[in-house]
Design an enzyme around this catalytic site. Structure first.
Site, PDB file in Angstrom:
ATOM      1  N   SER A  55      -5.661  90.262  46.801  1.00  0.00           N
ATOM      2  CA  SER A  55      -5.664  91.520  47.535  1.00  0.00           C
ATOM      3  C   SER A  55      -7.079  92.028  47.781  1.00  0.00           C
ATOM      4  O   SER A  55      -7.962  91.886  46.963  1.00  0.00           O
ATOM      5  CB  SER A  55      -4.870  92.553  46.752  1.00  0.00           C
ATOM      6  OG  SER A  55      -5.358  93.843  47.023  1.00  0.00           O
ATOM      7  N   LYS A  56      -7.243  92.659  48.954  1.00  0.00           N
ATOM      8  CA  LYS A  56      -8.528  93.269  49.319  1.00  0.00           C
ATOM      9  C   LYS A  56      -8.772  94.525  48.483  1.00  0.00           C
ATOM     10  O   LYS A  56      -9.894  94.885  48.216  1.00  0.00           O
ATOM     11  CB  LYS A  56      -8.466  93.731  50.779  1.00  0.00           C
ATOM     12  CG  LYS A  56      -8.999  92.713  51.767  1.00  0.00           C
ATOM     13  CD  LYS A  56     -10.495  92.975  52.010  1.00  0.00           C
ATOM     14  CE  LYS A  56     -11.013  92.178  53.198  1.00  0.00           C
ATOM     15  NZ  LYS A  56     -11.134  90.767  52.934  1.00  0.00           N
ATOM     16  N   ARG A  57      -7.674  95.195  48.120  1.00  0.00           N
ATOM     17  CA  ARG A  57      -7.818  96.505  47.514  1.00  0.00           C
ATOM     18  C   ARG A  57      -8.021  96.453  46.010  1.00  0.00           C
ATOM     19  O   ARG A  57      -8.345  97.444  45.402  1.00  0.00           O
ATOM     20  CB  ARG A  57      -6.548  97.316  47.784  1.00  0.00           C
ATOM     21  CG  ARG A  57      -6.345  97.651  49.237  1.00  0.00           C
ATOM     22  CD  ARG A  57      -6.965  99.013  49.551  1.00  0.00           C
ATOM     23  NE  ARG A  57      -6.710  99.370  50.936  1.00  0.00           N
ATOM     24  CZ  ARG A  57      -7.496  99.009  51.930  1.00  0.00           C
ATOM     25  NH1 ARG A  57      -8.547  98.275  51.717  1.00  0.00           N
ATOM     26  NH2 ARG A  57      -7.226  99.388  53.153  1.00  0.00           N
TER      27      ARG A  57
END
Length: 492
Positions: free
Chosen positions: A263-265
């Site tokens: 995930s990017k987050r």
């Protein structure tokens, strides 16, 4: 002459931290630039004002600097921590180039390659719902393409809210030539007419990045695989203006161990977090560089220079790379073991000072834990017991296999007496202590186990620990004798 030499860019968004995927993209750009004696540019993609975070660009520059990635041109941070721009193609903050992006958009409209769209979010939403009901892929139906340019211009001057979209061909296909993936073909009818200027007048990534890459003479665009489906849109813009496109290379995705996309987050996959946990920049750099590529395949440890000189885009794997943190732990431990001793002490002593003791003890402990240390944040866990008297010593683990408490007490008392009488010079090295104690055990006609096991547990308080000789040396005479006495007292 300019555009003959290699020019590559790192173009992160200022979202607050440097994601490990962005670090790898930055690294491969840096390797490529250095390998070809080219130029590395840092451009900040900050046109999405909704996601902009104050101070994020500065923090990004600090993270890149910590990772030894130093751009030649573009945005950077000076010694005083202020943002500066270096190079002939400023501004390098994308939001400051918006006027130029709007001019490019107007040229595309004039060429019939883009058009003004007045559809409101509510209209678009209704369109999407109707398409989904009909089982179609939701996309803009192109209704504003049919408006007469004069009508569009009049509505814009009247202040009506609008965006600008690209007018893609409705048939045929486009081929993206990629250094890592080979040729990838996309059908034009699968692509939605991309918004290039939003209703706030700011460009989207697709227009801004493409025009900036052209304006800054970028020769190679090395970026994450998530941008591959957008590349036809970028090629459309290059073609419209008659510009020569750069060479594209799309890097494989980073995956979790269960093969899901990283995930990017996730905050815990940022460079800042890894460094805060006590991973060394050099180890992290080495680890991230090998996510999807290995120069030789016969080893895992490489210096930054070795990675630079070996880097080739064609050798990067097509398939996603799994983020295996056990491997990072192994690598970090290897770096700690093999680095220069003074450099090692500079890293570890500040952590040990928090635990107390004098500097001589701290240095002895630092060397003792070196082979067991994985990351700097583990220092208190692996060394805390050397600084304070042992609490809660469990007497049941002190005896050697089947040894009676009375025998344990006899052996420990004898050892304590022998150690108390040793001259200082014998306490100055592990080897001298070992040699002497083992000779003494032989002279007493005892076995090693029933003496050394209780001695080691008395000194460490643990079933698993360094050898009794290392412990004696590190703790020194006074603390060692006190611990042995405490162990004797704990045995009933």
């Amino acid at each position: 002459m300019h555009h003959m030499s290699v020019r590559v860019r790192m173009a992160p968004s200022p979202t607050g931290y440097l994601h490990i995927g962005n670090l790898r993209t930055a690294l491969y750009n840096e390797f490529f630039a250095r390998h070809h004696c080219g130029t590395l540019i840092l451009r900040i993609e900050d046109t999405d004002r909704a996601r902009y975070i104050e101070g994020a660009t500065e923090s990004l520059c600090r993270s890149l600097r910590a990772m030894h990635i130093l751009p030649d041109e573009g945005v950077w941070i000076n010694e005083a921590g202020q943002l500066i721009e270096r190079g002939d193609y400023a501004p390098y903050l994308q939001s400051k180039r918006a006027e130029r992006h709007r001019e490019y958009a107007q040229k595309l409209i004039a060429m019939g390659k883009a058009y003004v769209c007045f559809c409101s979010p509510a209209v678009l939403d209704k369109m999407r719902q109707e398409q989904q009901k009909a089982g179609m892929a939701p996309r803009y139906d192109g209704r504003c393409r049919l408006l007469h340019p004069e009508e569009s211009a009049a509505r814009v001057s009247a202040g009506e809210s609008h965006v600008i979209r690209l007018a893609f061909p409705r048939e045929g296909s486009v081929t993206v030539m990629d250094e890592i993936r080979g040729d990838v073909v996309f059908d034009w009818n699968e692509l939605d007419d991309q918004v290039i200027i939003k209703s706030d007048g700011m460009p989207t990534y697709h227009l801004a990045a493409t025009c900036d890459d052209h304006d800054m003479w970028i020769t190679h665009v090395i970026r994450g695989e998530e941008w591959l489906p957008s590349t036809p849109k970028h090629l459309f813009i290059y073609e419209a203006f008659g510009w020569k496109p750069p060479i594209f290379a799309h890097l494989p995705l980073l995956l979790n161990p269960d093969k899901t996309k990283l995930s990017k987050r996730q905050g815990d996959v940022s460079v800042e977090d890894f460094l805060a946990k006590g991973y060394l920049p050099e180890a992290l750099l080495n680890f991230v560089a090998l996510l999807g590529w290995n120069p030789s395949g016969d080893r895992e440890i490489y210096t930054h220079d070795e990675l630079r000189s070996a880097f080739e885009l064609e050798k990067v794997n097509k398939s996603g790379a799994v983020l295996n943190l056990e491997k990072l732990d192994w690598m970090n431990a290897e770096y700690l073991k093999s680095m220069d001793t003074d450099a090692y002490l500079d890293l570890v002593l500040p952590e040990l000072r928090k635990l107390g003791g004098d500097e001589a003890l701290q240095k002895r402990v630092a060397m003792l834990i070196r082979s067991r240390l994985i990351r700097l944040s583990d220092v208190p866990d692996v060394s805390g017991e050397y600084f304070h008297p042992l609490r809660n010593l469990n007497p049941s683990i002190i005896p050697w296999k089947g040894q009676q408490p009375a025998d344990v007490k006899e052996k420990l008392a004898a050892a304590r007496e022998e150690l108390a009488g040793l001259p200082d010079y014998l306490w100055a090295s592990t080897d001298d202590l070992e040699h002497h104690i083992k000779e003494w055990i032989t002279r007493r006609a005892w076995q090693n186990g029933p003496v050394l096991w209780p001695l080691r547990v008395a000194l460490s308080g643990r079933e698993k620990s360094p050898s009794p000789f290392e412990l004696l040396y590190v703790l020194g005479r006074e603390a060692s004798l006190a611990r042995i006495q405490a162990a004797i007292d704990s045995l009933q």
